[in-house]
Write a protein that holds these residues in place. Sequence first.
Motif, PDB file in Angstrom:
ATOM      1  N   ALA A   1     -12.883 -12.876  -1.794  1.00  0.00           N
ATOM      2  CA  ALA A   1     -13.061 -11.488  -2.222  1.00  0.00           C
ATOM      3  C   ALA A   1     -14.520 -11.205  -2.578  1.00  0.00           C
ATOM      4  N   LYS A   2     -14.904  -9.978  -2.372  1.00  0.00           N
ATOM      5  CA  LYS A   2     -16.243  -9.523  -2.697  1.00  0.00           C
ATOM      6  C   LYS A   2     -16.407  -9.404  -4.206  1.00  0.00           C
ATOM      7  N   LYS A   3     -17.563  -9.812  -4.708  1.00  0.00           N
ATOM      8  CA  LYS A   3     -17.830  -9.660  -6.135  1.00  0.00           C
ATOM      9  C   LYS A   3     -17.840  -8.180  -6.482  1.00  0.00           C
ATOM     10  N   GLY A   4     -17.378  -7.864  -7.668  1.00  0.00           N
ATOM     11  CA  GLY A   4     -17.446  -6.493  -8.137  1.00  0.00           C
ATOM     12  C   GLY A   4     -16.161  -5.693  -7.998  1.00  0.00           C
ATOM     13  N   LEU A   5     -15.149  -6.232  -7.337  1.00  0.00           N
ATOM     14  CA  LEU A   5     -13.881  -5.505  -7.263  1.00  0.00           C
ATOM     15  C   LEU A   5     -13.165  -5.637  -8.600  1.00  0.00           C
ATOM     16  N   SER A   6     -12.682  -4.521  -9.108  1.00  0.00           N
ATOM     17  CA  SER A   6     -11.910  -4.555 -10.349  1.00  0.00           C
ATOM     18  C   SER A   6     -10.591  -5.276 -10.095  1.00  0.00           C
ATOM     19  N   PRO A   7      -9.911  -5.717 -11.143  1.00  0.00           N
ATOM     20  CA  PRO A   7      -8.615  -6.381 -10.934  1.00  0.00           C
ATOM     21  C   PRO A   7      -7.635  -5.519 -10.138  1.00  0.00           C
ATOM     22  N   ASP A   8      -7.605  -4.218 -10.412  1.00  0.00           N
ATOM     23  CA  ASP A   8      -6.707  -3.322  -9.682  1.00  0.00           C
ATOM     24  C   ASP A   8      -7.118  -3.223  -8.212  1.00  0.00           C
ATOM     25  N   ALA A   9      -8.413  -3.094  -7.967  1.00  0.00           N
ATOM     26  CA  ALA A   9      -8.906  -2.995  -6.591  1.00  0.00           C
ATOM     27  C   ALA A   9      -8.641  -4.298  -5.832  1.00  0.00           C
TER      28      ALA A   9
ATOM     29  N   LYS B   1      -5.806  -7.200  -1.594  1.00  0.00           N
ATOM     30  CA  LYS B   1      -4.918  -8.265  -1.122  1.00  0.00           C
ATOM     31  C   LYS B   1      -3.682  -7.678  -0.438  1.00  0.00           C
ATOM     32  N   THR B   2      -3.153  -6.600  -1.014  1.00  0.00           N
ATOM     33  CA  THR B   2      -2.002  -5.927  -0.409  1.00  0.00           C
ATOM     34  C   THR B   2      -2.384  -5.331   0.940  1.00  0.00           C
ATOM     35  N   ALA B   3      -3.579  -4.746   1.017  1.00  0.00           N
ATOM     36  CA  ALA B   3      -4.047  -4.162   2.280  1.00  0.00           C
ATOM     37  C   ALA B   3      -4.123  -5.225   3.370  1.00  0.00           C
ATOM     38  N   VAL B   4      -4.640  -6.397   3.039  1.00  0.00           N
ATOM     39  CA  VAL B   4      -4.735  -7.485   4.021  1.00  0.00           C
ATOM     40  C   VAL B   4      -3.342  -7.914   4.471  1.00  0.00           C
ATOM     41  N   MET B   5      -2.425  -8.049   3.524  1.00  0.00           N
ATOM     42  CA  MET B   5      -1.059  -8.451   3.858  1.00  0.00           C
ATOM     43  C   MET B   5      -0.428  -7.433   4.823  1.00  0.00           C
ATOM     44  N   LEU B   6      -0.577  -6.150   4.511  1.00  0.00           N
ATOM     45  CA  LEU B   6      -0.006  -5.107   5.357  1.00  0.00           C
ATOM     46  C   LEU B   6      -0.681  -5.062   6.723  1.00  0.00           C
ATOM     47  N   TYR B   7      -1.990  -5.281   6.730  1.00  0.00           N
ATOM     48  CA  TYR B   7      -2.729  -5.302   7.993  1.00  0.00           C
ATOM     49  C   TYR B   7      -2.215  -6.414   8.894  1.00  0.00           C
ATOM     50  N   LYS B   8      -1.942  -7.564   8.300  1.00  0.00           N
ATOM     51  CA  LYS B   8      -1.421  -8.689   9.079  1.00  0.00           C
ATOM     52  C   LYS B   8      -0.015  -8.420   9.593  1.00  0.00           C
TER      53      LYS B   8
ATOM     54  N   ILE C   1      -0.756   2.026  -0.547  1.00  0.00           N
ATOM     55  CA  ILE C   1      -1.495   1.593  -1.740  1.00  0.00           C
ATOM     56  C   ILE C   1      -2.240   2.731  -2.430  1.00  0.00           C
ATOM     57  N   ALA C   2      -2.026   3.946  -1.959  1.00  0.00           N
ATOM     58  CA  ALA C   2      -2.549   5.173  -2.594  1.00  0.00           C
ATOM     59  C   ALA C   2      -4.076   5.195  -2.684  1.00  0.00           C
ATOM     60  N   VAL C   3      -4.714   4.947  -1.521  1.00  0.00           N
ATOM     61  CA  VAL C   3      -6.163   5.083  -1.409  1.00  0.00           C
ATOM     62  C   VAL C   3      -6.469   5.786  -0.095  1.00  0.00           C
ATOM     63  N   GLY C   4      -7.728   6.128   0.115  1.00  0.00           N
ATOM     64  CA  GLY C   4      -8.131   6.736   1.372  1.00  0.00           C
ATOM     65  C   GLY C   4      -8.261   5.704   2.474  1.00  0.00           C
TER      66      GLY C   4
END
Length: 54
Positions: A2-10, A15-22, A34-37
């Motif tokens: 993971a990239k430094k600087g992501l908040s725990p929520d982000a 991680k969910t985005a990667v799972m769904l992408y796969k 995941i309720a984002v753009g």
Amino acid sequence: MAKKGLSPDALKKAKTAVMLYKEKKTAEEIADIIAVGRSTVYRYLEAMGQKRSL
């Protein structure tokens, strides 16, 4: 990794985005789930080191 600087929520959403992408979900579907753009989905995938072809 993971990239430094992501908040725990982000980080959780990234991680969910990667799972769904796969699971072959589209960026639009992932964004709705995941309720984002859509551009945020792309940023999350990149931050998690996922090569994208959406």
